[in-house]
Design a protein around this motif. Structure first.
Motif, PDB file in Angstrom:
ATOM      1  N   ALA A   1      -0.096   8.283   0.699  1.00 18.43           N
ATOM      2  CA  ALA A   1       0.179   9.273   1.739  1.00 18.43           C
ATOM      3  C   ALA A   1      -0.194   8.737   3.116  1.00 18.43           C
ATOM      4  O   ALA A   1       0.561   8.886   4.085  1.00 18.43           O
ATOM      5  CB  ALA A   1      -0.573  10.567   1.444  1.00 18.43           C
ATOM      6  N   LYS A   2      -1.343   8.080   3.204  1.00 18.75           N
ATOM      7  CA  LYS A   2      -1.797   7.527   4.478  1.00 18.75           C
ATOM      8  C   LYS A   2      -0.864   6.404   4.945  1.00 18.75           C
ATOM      9  O   LYS A   2      -0.494   6.340   6.115  1.00 18.75           O
ATOM     10  CB  LYS A   2      -3.236   7.008   4.327  1.00 18.75           C
ATOM     11  CG  LYS A   2      -3.984   6.874   5.629  1.00 18.75           C
ATOM     12  CD  LYS A   2      -5.431   6.458   5.394  1.00 18.75           C
ATOM     13  CE  LYS A   2      -6.231   7.677   4.985  1.00 18.75           C
ATOM     14  NZ  LYS A   2      -7.680   7.372   4.871  1.00 18.75           N
TER      15      LYS A   2
ATOM     16  N   LYS B   1      -0.360  16.699   0.126  1.00 22.06           N
ATOM     17  CA  LYS B   1       0.191  17.731  -0.756  1.00 22.06           C
ATOM     18  C   LYS B   1       1.599  17.371  -1.218  1.00 22.06           C
ATOM     19  O   LYS B   1       1.958  17.562  -2.368  1.00 22.06           O
ATOM     20  CB  LYS B   1       0.228  19.090  -0.048  1.00 22.06           C
ATOM     21  CG  LYS B   1      -1.040  19.862  -0.102  1.00 22.06           C
ATOM     22  CD  LYS B   1      -0.836  21.245   0.476  1.00 22.06           C
ATOM     23  CE  LYS B   1      -2.101  22.049   0.352  1.00 22.06           C
ATOM     24  NZ  LYS B   1      -1.920  23.404   0.890  1.00 22.06           N
ATOM     25  N   LYS B   2       2.384  16.834  -0.295  1.00 17.30           N
ATOM     26  CA  LYS B   2       3.758  16.453  -0.614  1.00 17.30           C
ATOM     27  C   LYS B   2       3.780  15.330  -1.659  1.00 17.30           C
ATOM     28  O   LYS B   2       4.578  15.339  -2.594  1.00 17.30           O
ATOM     29  CB  LYS B   2       4.499  16.033   0.646  1.00 17.30           C
ATOM     30  CG  LYS B   2       5.968  15.868   0.469  1.00 17.30           C
ATOM     31  CD  LYS B   2       6.668  16.007   1.807  1.00 17.30           C
ATOM     32  CE  LYS B   2       8.142  16.089   1.622  1.00 17.30           C
ATOM     33  NZ  LYS B   2       8.709  17.400   1.782  1.00 17.30           N
ATOM     34  N   VAL B   3       2.887  14.368  -1.495  1.00 12.01           N
ATOM     35  CA  VAL B   3       2.808  13.255  -2.447  1.00 12.01           C
ATOM     36  C   VAL B   3       2.299  13.756  -3.795  1.00 12.01           C
ATOM     37  O   VAL B   3       2.791  13.343  -4.847  1.00 12.01           O
ATOM     38  CB  VAL B   3       1.936  12.108  -1.888  1.00 12.01           C
ATOM     39  CG1 VAL B   3       1.831  10.963  -2.880  1.00 12.01           C
ATOM     40  CG2 VAL B   3       2.501  11.597  -0.568  1.00 12.01           C
ATOM     41  N   LYS B   4       1.328  14.684  -3.789  1.00 16.27           N
ATOM     42  CA  LYS B   4       0.831  15.276  -5.037  1.00 16.27           C
ATOM     43  C   LYS B   4       1.951  15.994  -5.781  1.00 16.27           C
ATOM     44  O   LYS B   4       2.071  15.894  -7.006  1.00 16.27           O
ATOM     45  CB  LYS B   4      -0.300  16.273  -4.756  1.00 16.27           C
ATOM     46  CG  LYS B   4      -1.639  15.669  -4.580  1.00 16.27           C
ATOM     47  CD  LYS B   4      -2.695  16.743  -4.367  1.00 16.27           C
ATOM     48  CE  LYS B   4      -4.008  16.108  -3.997  1.00 16.27           C
ATOM     49  NZ  LYS B   4      -5.048  17.072  -3.676  1.00 16.27           N
TER      50      LYS B   4
ATOM     51  N   PRO C   1       0.803  -1.229   0.000  1.00 17.76           N
ATOM     52  CA  PRO C   1       0.000   0.000   0.000  1.00 17.76           C
ATOM     53  C   PRO C   1       0.837   1.281   0.000  1.00 17.76           C
ATOM     54  O   PRO C   1       0.368   2.313  -0.462  1.00 17.76           O
ATOM     55  CB  PRO C   1      -0.817  -0.099   1.297  1.00 17.76           C
ATOM     56  CG  PRO C   1      -0.794  -1.529   1.677  1.00 17.76           C
ATOM     57  CD  PRO C   1       0.472  -2.097   1.130  1.00 17.76           C
ATOM     58  N   GLU C   2       2.070   1.225   0.493  1.00 19.16           N
ATOM     59  CA  GLU C   2       2.891   2.442   0.559  1.00 19.16           C
ATOM     60  C   GLU C   2       3.584   2.781  -0.758  1.00 19.16           C
ATOM     61  O   GLU C   2       4.328   3.749  -0.842  1.00 19.16           O
ATOM     62  CB  GLU C   2       3.920   2.347   1.695  1.00 19.16           C
ATOM     63  CG  GLU C   2       4.918   1.236   1.550  1.00 19.16           C
ATOM     64  CD  GLU C   2       4.522  -0.034   2.271  1.00 19.16           C
ATOM     65  OE1 GLU C   2       5.405  -0.863   2.491  1.00 19.16           O
ATOM     66  OE2 GLU C   2       3.334  -0.221   2.604  1.00 19.16           O
ATOM     67  N   TYR C   3       3.323   2.001  -1.784  1.00 14.44           N
ATOM     68  CA  TYR C   3       3.893   2.268  -3.111  1.00 14.44           C
ATOM     69  C   TYR C   3       2.791   2.489  -4.128  1.00 14.44           C
ATOM     70  O   TYR C   3       1.679   1.982  -3.996  1.00 14.44           O
ATOM     71  CB  TYR C   3       4.758   1.083  -3.574  1.00 14.44           C
ATOM     72  CG  TYR C   3       6.075   0.987  -2.871  1.00 14.44           C
ATOM     73  CD1 TYR C   3       7.098   1.884  -3.143  1.00 14.44           C
ATOM     74  CD2 TYR C   3       6.301  -0.004  -1.924  1.00 14.44           C
ATOM     75  CE1 TYR C   3       8.319   1.797  -2.485  1.00 14.44           C
ATOM     76  CE2 TYR C   3       7.516  -0.096  -1.260  1.00 14.44           C
ATOM     77  CZ  TYR C   3       8.523   0.813  -1.550  1.00 14.44           C
ATOM     78  OH  TYR C   3       9.722   0.733  -0.895  1.00 14.44           O
ATOM     79  N   PHE C   4       3.132   3.250  -5.162  1.00 13.68           N
ATOM     80  CA  PHE C   4       2.223   3.392  -6.294  1.00 13.68           C
ATOM     81  C   PHE C   4       2.265   2.088  -7.068  1.00 13.68           C
ATOM     82  O   PHE C   4       3.327   1.498  -7.254  1.00 13.68           O
ATOM     83  CB  PHE C   4       2.645   4.562  -7.189  1.00 13.68           C
ATOM     84  CG  PHE C   4       2.274   5.891  -6.627  1.00 13.68           C
ATOM     85  CD1 PHE C   4       1.052   6.467  -6.924  1.00 13.68           C
ATOM     86  CD2 PHE C   4       3.142   6.565  -5.785  1.00 13.68           C
ATOM     87  CE1 PHE C   4       0.698   7.693  -6.386  1.00 13.68           C
ATOM     88  CE2 PHE C   4       2.802   7.782  -5.239  1.00 13.68           C
ATOM     89  CZ  PHE C   4       1.566   8.349  -5.547  1.00 13.68           C
ATOM     90  N   TRP C   5       1.104   1.640  -7.514  1.00 14.38           N
ATOM     91  CA  TRP C   5       1.017   0.398  -8.254  1.00 14.38           C
ATOM     92  C   TRP C   5       1.068   0.707  -9.740  1.00 14.38           C
ATOM     93  O   TRP C   5       0.532   1.703 -10.211  1.00 14.38           O
ATOM     94  CB  TRP C   5      -0.281  -0.334  -7.941  1.00 14.38           C
ATOM     95  CG  TRP C   5      -0.409  -0.724  -6.498  1.00 14.38           C
ATOM     96  CD1 TRP C   5       0.584  -0.760  -5.555  1.00 14.38           C
ATOM     97  CD2 TRP C   5      -1.592  -1.125  -5.824  1.00 14.38           C
ATOM     98  NE1 TRP C   5       0.090  -1.166  -4.349  1.00 14.38           N
ATOM     99  CE2 TRP C   5      -1.259  -1.404  -4.487  1.00 14.38           C
ATOM    100  CE3 TRP C   5      -2.904  -1.281  -6.217  1.00 14.38           C
ATOM    101  CZ2 TRP C   5      -2.182  -1.825  -3.554  1.00 14.38           C
ATOM    102  CZ3 TRP C   5      -3.835  -1.705  -5.286  1.00 14.38           C
ATOM    103  CH2 TRP C   5      -3.477  -1.974  -3.970  1.00 14.38           C
ATOM    104  N   GLY C   6       1.685  -0.181 -10.482  1.00 10.69           N
ATOM    105  CA  GLY C   6       1.792  -0.018 -11.922  1.00 10.69           C
ATOM    106  C   GLY C   6       0.644  -0.680 -12.644  1.00 10.69           C
ATOM    107  O   GLY C   6      -0.323  -1.167 -12.048  1.00 10.69           O
ATOM    108  N   ARG C   7       0.815  -0.721 -13.921  1.00  8.55           N
ATOM    109  CA  ARG C   7      -0.177  -1.340 -14.782  1.00  8.55           C
ATOM    110  C   ARG C   7      -0.114  -2.858 -14.631  1.00  8.55           C
ATOM    111  O   ARG C   7       0.963  -3.421 -14.493  1.00  8.55           O
ATOM    112  CB  ARG C   7       0.154  -0.953 -16.216  1.00  8.55           C
ATOM    113  CG  ARG C   7      -0.994  -1.106 -17.121  1.00  8.55           C
ATOM    114  CD  ARG C   7      -0.827  -0.372 -18.392  1.00  8.55           C
ATOM    115  NE  ARG C   7      -2.015  -0.696 -19.158  1.00  8.55           N
ATOM    116  CZ  ARG C   7      -2.227  -0.318 -20.382  1.00  8.55           C
ATOM    117  NH1 ARG C   7      -1.336   0.403 -20.989  1.00  8.55           N
ATOM    118  NH2 ARG C   7      -3.321  -0.646 -20.997  1.00  8.55           N
TER     119      ARG C   7
END
Length: 186
Positions: free
Chosen positions: A143-144, A151-154, A62-68
């Motif tokens: 972020a959570k 905002k920092k993650v954005k 969950p702490e990472y962005f997931w790819g395609r």
């Protein structure tokens, strides 16, 4: 008849020189002039290769962005799409499961907000990028999970967004590996 045979032999010899000698040499030289000297743009962290800029990787925490999603489990040796069409029940079940997973891990996300690239595999099964919208729908979760200000993650997503070539060709996209490495460096 003799003239046609001689012309055919000449044409064959010219094409052999062009296509079997000059063309491969030209392609090899172009590769040597590209990033990574034809071996792909390697991404390193602390001196260790962690991936390639043009190959997708699996991120499921969950702490990472997931790819395609990948139809080949991100195996570059077996690059391929799923070859299943939108009327295939197995394909529809896979897409439905991916939608359910996104909704489960991203509370507040509506089904209508999920971009297609987040639930369908690319033709190669190795796409390293997601759409800008695909990254934006994951900001709250990341972020959570990392206890960071949204905002920092954005801002990090905005800094890692690749704009269309010349502002015209293609959509905005985000390289998932580079974005996740930037997250780790915060």
């Amino acid at each position: 008849m003799k003239n046609y045979i001689i012309q055919s032999i000449r044409l064959t010899l010219v094409l052999i020189v062009l296509l079997c000698i000059l063309y491969p040499i030209g392609i090899a030289l172009a590769g040597k002039l590209s990033k990574g000297n034809g071996g792909g743009e390697k991404i390193t962290k602390n001196g260790k290769v962690v991936g390639y800029a043009l190959l997708g990787q699996s991120f499921t925490k969950p702490e990472y962005f997931w790819g395609r999603p990948s139809a080949v489990a991100y195996n570059a040796a077996g690059s391929a799409g799923s070859n299943k069409g939108p009327s295939n029940p197995d394909y529809l079940k896979d897409v439905s499961n991916r939608i359910d997973t996104l909704l489960k891990y991203n509370p507040g996300l509506k089904k209508s907000e999920i971009p297609a690239d987040m639930v369908t595999a690319s033709g190669s099964g190795l796409d390293p990028n997601i759409s800008e919208q695909g990254a934006k729908i994951q900001i709250e979760r990341v972020a959570k999970a990392r206890k960071l200000d949204e905002k920092k993650v954005k801002e990090l997503v905005a800094m890692n967004t690749l704009k269309p070539f010349l502002g015209l060709f293609g959509p905005s996209s985000v390289n998932v590996l580079k974005l996740n490495l930037a997250l780790d460096s915060l």
